[in-house]
Design an enzyme around this catalytic site. Structure first.
Site, short mmCIF file in Angstrom:
data_model
loop_
_atom_site.label_atom_id
_atom_site.label_comp_id
_atom_site.label_asym_id
_atom_site.label_seq_id
_atom_site.Cartn_x
_atom_site.Cartn_y
_atom_site.Cartn_z
N LYS A 169 0.81 -1.21 0.00
CA LYS A 169 0.00 0.00 0.00
C LYS A 169 0.85 1.27 0.00
O LYS A 169 0.33 2.35 -0.25
CB LYS A 169 -0.98 0.01 1.17
CG LYS A 169 -0.38 0.05 2.55
CD LYS A 169 -1.47 -0.06 3.61
CE LYS A 169 -0.91 -0.03 5.02
NZ LYS A 169 -0.28 1.25 5.36
N ASP A 170 2.16 1.14 0.26
CA ASP A 170 3.05 2.30 0.23
C ASP A 170 3.66 2.54 -1.15
O ASP A 170 4.31 3.57 -1.36
CB ASP A 170 4.19 2.14 1.24
CG ASP A 170 3.71 2.21 2.67
OD1 ASP A 170 2.65 2.83 2.91
OD2 ASP A 170 4.38 1.64 3.55
N ARG A 212 -8.13 7.83 3.92
CA ARG A 212 -9.16 6.81 3.74
C ARG A 212 -9.79 6.44 5.07
O ARG A 212 -11.02 6.44 5.22
CB ARG A 212 -8.55 5.55 3.09
CG ARG A 212 -9.49 4.35 3.07
CD ARG A 212 -8.78 3.08 2.66
NE ARG A 212 -7.76 2.65 3.59
CZ ARG A 212 -7.98 1.90 4.67
NH1 ARG A 212 -9.22 1.51 4.96
NH2 ARG A 212 -6.99 1.54 5.45
N ARG A 213 -8.96 6.12 6.05
CA ARG A 213 -9.51 5.72 7.35
C ARG A 213 -10.27 6.87 8.00
O ARG A 213 -11.32 6.66 8.59
CB ARG A 213 -8.38 5.23 8.25
CG ARG A 213 -7.83 3.87 7.84
CD ARG A 213 -6.63 3.47 8.68
NE ARG A 213 -6.18 2.12 8.35
CZ ARG A 213 -4.91 1.74 8.34
NH1 ARG A 213 -3.96 2.61 8.65
NH2 ARG A 213 -4.58 0.49 8.02
N ARG A 247 1.03 10.13 13.25
CA ARG A 247 2.11 9.49 12.51
C ARG A 247 2.94 8.64 13.46
O ARG A 247 2.75 8.64 14.66
CB ARG A 247 3.00 10.57 11.85
CG ARG A 247 2.35 11.39 10.74
CD ARG A 247 2.06 10.57 9.49
NE ARG A 247 3.21 9.79 9.06
CZ ARG A 247 4.26 10.25 8.39
NH1 ARG A 247 4.32 11.53 8.08
NH2 ARG A 247 5.24 9.45 8.03
N ARG A 295 2.05 4.50 17.71
CA ARG A 295 0.62 4.80 17.66
C ARG A 295 -0.14 4.10 18.78
O ARG A 295 -1.06 4.66 19.37
CB ARG A 295 0.06 4.40 16.28
CG ARG A 295 0.71 5.18 15.15
CD ARG A 295 0.07 4.87 13.82
NE ARG A 295 0.96 5.23 12.71
CZ ARG A 295 0.59 5.39 11.47
NH1 ARG A 295 -0.68 5.23 11.13
NH2 ARG A 295 1.46 5.70 10.53
N CYS A 341 -2.20 9.56 -1.89
CA CYS A 341 -2.35 10.01 -0.50
C CYS A 341 -3.17 11.29 -0.39
O CYS A 341 -3.46 11.75 0.71
CB CYS A 341 -1.01 10.24 0.20
SG CYS A 341 -0.10 8.76 0.58
#
Length: 308
Positions: free
Chosen positions: A85-86, A133-134, A151, A157, A244
């Protein structure tokens, strides 16, 4: 240069290293080597260094891959390991995606302070995430909560939730599993409500374009079913500018000889969502993702720019 001299590049986060060690173990076994004969080169990326602002304000997904691409092009490493996904939708012409390891669980996990679920958060609660998205998907279900930038690596996190800096966050279940931290998940979120990011749960390998030696070395450990799914998801991203800056979600899976695809674009505040579903032959995976994205484009009143 022999296969025993293959040098593997990676970012230095605990998750990146866990993914790289997983790939190295599989590759070493396939080649009949000891894992230690395949050296790991840790490369710090621009994306790792930027912690105070969204990546969308600094250049997008390529910030996690640029330095690894340069190391490949210069011959300092022979392959690079990434969270799929990156990966940006457009790679330098000198770089090619070799393929993907078999995909892990694609779902998002919710981590709530003191075990609070997303539904149970009080009005005005603070949810931290670095993902548009989240954030959009949370606002779609809970427009009364606040979204703030969060971040840092997975462990950072989790600590910020535990300390009360935020009331909750969302993380990829695959990453939690690879780090042995899935016990921290308060809930596993249903795909229909939280469609994952394109590529979520898959480990990608890049190499120099045309490097047949690396391609042959990797062939036994790469997964065709994951490659077909990611072809559809990345095609969807390419059309909708998955950089992004836009809340985009996509999930494809192989069912027999067919690809089943579900794609979504959302307004950043969660107030509107546009979805498309497709199913077709796996050989047409990229065409399926492309068609789904173009269907959504036709329905967007102000184009992709209206989603931000």
């Amino acid at each position: 240069m022999t296969t025993t001299q293959l040098r593997i590049g990676t970012r230095g986060s605990p998750l990146a290293l866990a993914q790289t060690r997983q790939l190295r173990a599989l590759l070493a076994a396939a080649l009949g080597l000891e894992a230690e004969t395949l050296p790991i080169e840790v490369i710090r990326t621009t994306g790792d260094m930027i912690q105070d602002r969204p990546l969308s304000e600094s250049g997008g997904k390529g910030l996690f891959t640029k330095e690894l691409d340069v190391a490949l092009i210069e011959g300092r490493i022979d392959l690079a390991v990434h969270s799929s996904k990156d990966l940006p939708t457009h790679l330098p012409p000198e770089i090619a995606i070799a393929g993907y390891l078999p995909r892990e669980d694609v779902r998002d996990a919710w981590i709530g302070r003191n075990g609070a679920t997303l539904d149970a958060l009080p009005k005005g609660a603070v949810v931290g995430t670095a993902s548009l998205r989240r954030g959009a998907q949370v606002k779609r279900l809970r427009p009364d909560v606040s979204i703030v930038l969060l971040r840092g690596n997975v462990e950072t996190r989790l600590r910020k939730v535990e300390s009360g800096e935020v009331d909750g966050t969302l993380l990829a279940l695959a990453g939690l599993k690879r780090l042995g931290l899935e016990r921290h998940a308060t809930a596993i979120l249903p795909i229909e409500d939280f469609l994952p990011a394109a590529g979520q749960g898959a480990i990608a390998v890049t190499k120099r374009a045309g490097d047949a030696r690396v391609r042959e070395a990797l062939a036994a450990i790469l997964d065709p079913a994951t490659a077909a799914a990611l072809a559809a998801e990345r095609a969807f991203l390419t059309v909708l500018d998955g950089s992004c800056r836009t809340p985009i979600a996509a999930h494809a899976k192989l069912i027999g000889e067919e690809i089943e695809f579900h794609g979504m674009a959302l307004r950043a505040d969660g107030s509107a969502v546009y979805e498309a579903r497709r199913r077709g032959p796996s050989m047409d995976a990229a065409l399926i993702g492309d068609a789904a994205a173009n269907e959504i484009l036709l329905r967007l009143p102000n184009g992709v720019a209206g989603l931000t």
